[in-house]
Design a protein around this motif. Sequence first.
Motif, PDB file in Angstrom:
ATOM      1  N   UNK A 234     116.680  55.922 -13.734  1.00 51.58           N
ATOM      2  CA  UNK A 234     117.714  55.732 -12.727  1.00 51.58           C
ATOM      3  C   UNK A 234     119.015  56.369 -13.231  1.00 51.58           C
ATOM      4  N   UNK A 235     119.679  57.086 -12.342  1.00 53.97           N
ATOM      5  CA  UNK A 235     120.913  57.771 -12.706  1.00 53.97           C
ATOM      6  C   UNK A 235     122.059  57.274 -11.838  1.00 53.97           C
ATOM      7  N   UNK A 236     123.281  57.451 -12.338  1.00 51.11           N
ATOM      8  CA  UNK A 236     124.473  56.915 -11.681  1.00 51.11           C
ATOM      9  C   UNK A 236     125.516  58.003 -11.518  1.00 51.11           C
ATOM     10  N   UNK A 237     126.128  58.075 -10.337  1.00 49.44           N
ATOM     11  CA  UNK A 237     127.216  59.004 -10.068  1.00 49.44           C
ATOM     12  C   UNK A 237     128.512  58.392 -10.570  1.00 49.44           C
ATOM     13  N   UNK A 238     129.299  59.165 -11.329  1.00 47.51           N
ATOM     14  CA  UNK A 238     130.577  58.702 -11.862  1.00 47.51           C
ATOM     15  C   UNK A 238     131.703  59.369 -11.083  1.00 47.51           C
ATOM     16  N   UNK A 239     132.609  58.551 -10.545  1.00 49.24           N
ATOM     17  CA  UNK A 239     133.778  59.055  -9.828  1.00 49.24           C
ATOM     18  C   UNK A 239     135.011  58.871 -10.691  1.00 49.24           C
TER      19      UNK A 239
ATOM     20  N   UNK B 288     139.117  58.152 -11.117  1.00 47.38           N
ATOM     21  CA  UNK B 288     139.925  57.094 -10.503  1.00 47.38           C
ATOM     22  C   UNK B 288     140.453  57.503  -9.136  1.00 47.38           C
ATOM     23  N   UNK B 289     140.517  58.793  -8.858  1.00 46.00           N
ATOM     24  CA  UNK B 289     140.958  59.300  -7.558  1.00 46.00           C
ATOM     25  C   UNK B 289     139.807  59.530  -6.602  1.00 46.00           C
ATOM     26  N   UNK B 290     138.628  59.006  -6.903  1.00 48.36           N
ATOM     27  CA  UNK B 290     137.413  59.079  -6.089  1.00 48.36           C
ATOM     28  C   UNK B 290     136.764  60.465  -6.036  1.00 48.36           C
ATOM     29  N   UNK B 291     137.183  61.422  -6.863  1.00 49.32           N
ATOM     30  CA  UNK B 291     136.477  62.696  -6.871  1.00 49.32           C
ATOM     31  C   UNK B 291     135.302  62.595  -7.835  1.00 49.32           C
ATOM     32  N   UNK B 292     134.145  63.118  -7.451  1.00 47.97           N
ATOM     33  CA  UNK B 292     132.963  63.032  -8.309  1.00 47.97           C
ATOM     34  C   UNK B 292     133.137  63.845  -9.588  1.00 47.97           C
ATOM     35  N   UNK B 293     132.721  63.260 -10.714  1.00 39.91           N
ATOM     36  CA  UNK B 293     132.843  63.931 -12.008  1.00 39.91           C
ATOM     37  C   UNK B 293     131.496  64.398 -12.543  1.00 39.91           C
ATOM     38  N   UNK B 294     130.563  63.459 -12.658  1.00 43.46           N
ATOM     39  CA  UNK B 294     129.286  63.765 -13.287  1.00 43.46           C
ATOM     40  C   UNK B 294     128.251  62.716 -12.907  1.00 43.46           C
ATOM     41  N   UNK B 295     127.039  62.939 -13.362  1.00 42.08           N
ATOM     42  CA  UNK B 295     125.956  61.976 -13.200  1.00 42.08           C
ATOM     43  C   UNK B 295     125.522  61.573 -14.598  1.00 42.08           C
ATOM     44  N   UNK B 296     125.433  60.269 -14.824  1.00 47.38           N
ATOM     45  CA  UNK B 296     125.062  59.755 -16.148  1.00 47.38           C
ATOM     46  C   UNK B 296     123.824  58.876 -16.029  1.00 47.38           C
ATOM     47  N   UNK B 297     123.251  58.562 -17.169  1.00 48.46           N
ATOM     48  CA  UNK B 297     122.086  57.684 -17.198  1.00 48.46           C
ATOM     49  C   UNK B 297     122.498  56.256 -16.836  1.00 48.46           C
ATOM     50  N   UNK B 298     121.534  55.466 -16.455  1.00 47.87           N
ATOM     51  CA  UNK B 298     121.771  54.060 -16.124  1.00 47.87           C
ATOM     52  C   UNK B 298     122.384  53.337 -17.331  1.00 47.87           C
TER      53      UNK B 298
ATOM     54  N   UNK C 256     123.111  46.554 -10.738  1.00 46.29           N
ATOM     55  CA  UNK C 256     122.582  47.851 -11.182  1.00 46.29           C
ATOM     56  C   UNK C 256     123.367  48.952 -10.475  1.00 46.29           C
ATOM     57  N   UNK C 257     124.184  49.722 -11.206  1.00 45.15           N
ATOM     58  CA  UNK C 257     125.068  50.690 -10.561  1.00 45.15           C
ATOM     59  C   UNK C 257     124.351  51.940 -10.043  1.00 45.15           C
ATOM     60  N   UNK C 258     124.773  52.377  -8.865  1.00 45.22           N
ATOM     61  CA  UNK C 258     124.345  53.656  -8.289  1.00 45.22           C
ATOM     62  C   UNK C 258     125.548  54.601  -8.296  1.00 45.22           C
TER      63      UNK C 258
END
Length: 166
Positions: free
Chosen positions: A1-6, A8-18, A50-52
Amino acid sequence: MRTLVLNAGYEPLTVVSFKRAMVLVMNDKASVIEHVEGDPVWAGRSAYERPVVIILSRYVRMPSSRRLPVTRRGVLRRDAHRCAYCGKAAATIDHVLPRSRGGGYSWENLVACCLRCNNIKSDRTPQEMGWMLQNAPLPPRGAPWIVRGAERGRDPRWEPYLALAA
């Protein structure tokens, strides 16, 4: 499972592991925005969702020009593994202006190419061959290219956030 990281200004940065997402949440460096219903993660006496999608607590400054490095894999992906000359399946890349004539290693000069067209074209330009490029080779843009890791296995719950990056 992977998680999208935003950011603080809500712009997407990266995808990280759970696991990495859980560490960020547990250390109060991020908050969960979207999560999997039910089935919480227990850590000691605390339950965590569980974060998405998570958002960082502090703004991370990113370089203004996030220029993507040119790679063989990236060129093939940009051109959907299709030959720029004949449209068949491509396994190699070709310099539109050959390197022997001053052609560089850039997004604008590289295209996906099938082995047959690459061998026939050899050290010539498409104009000399009488060939036309099916698509102009441009640097890739959009959320899947800007957000590292978003190209594989995108979760549908990420779409509203990735639309902000496009």
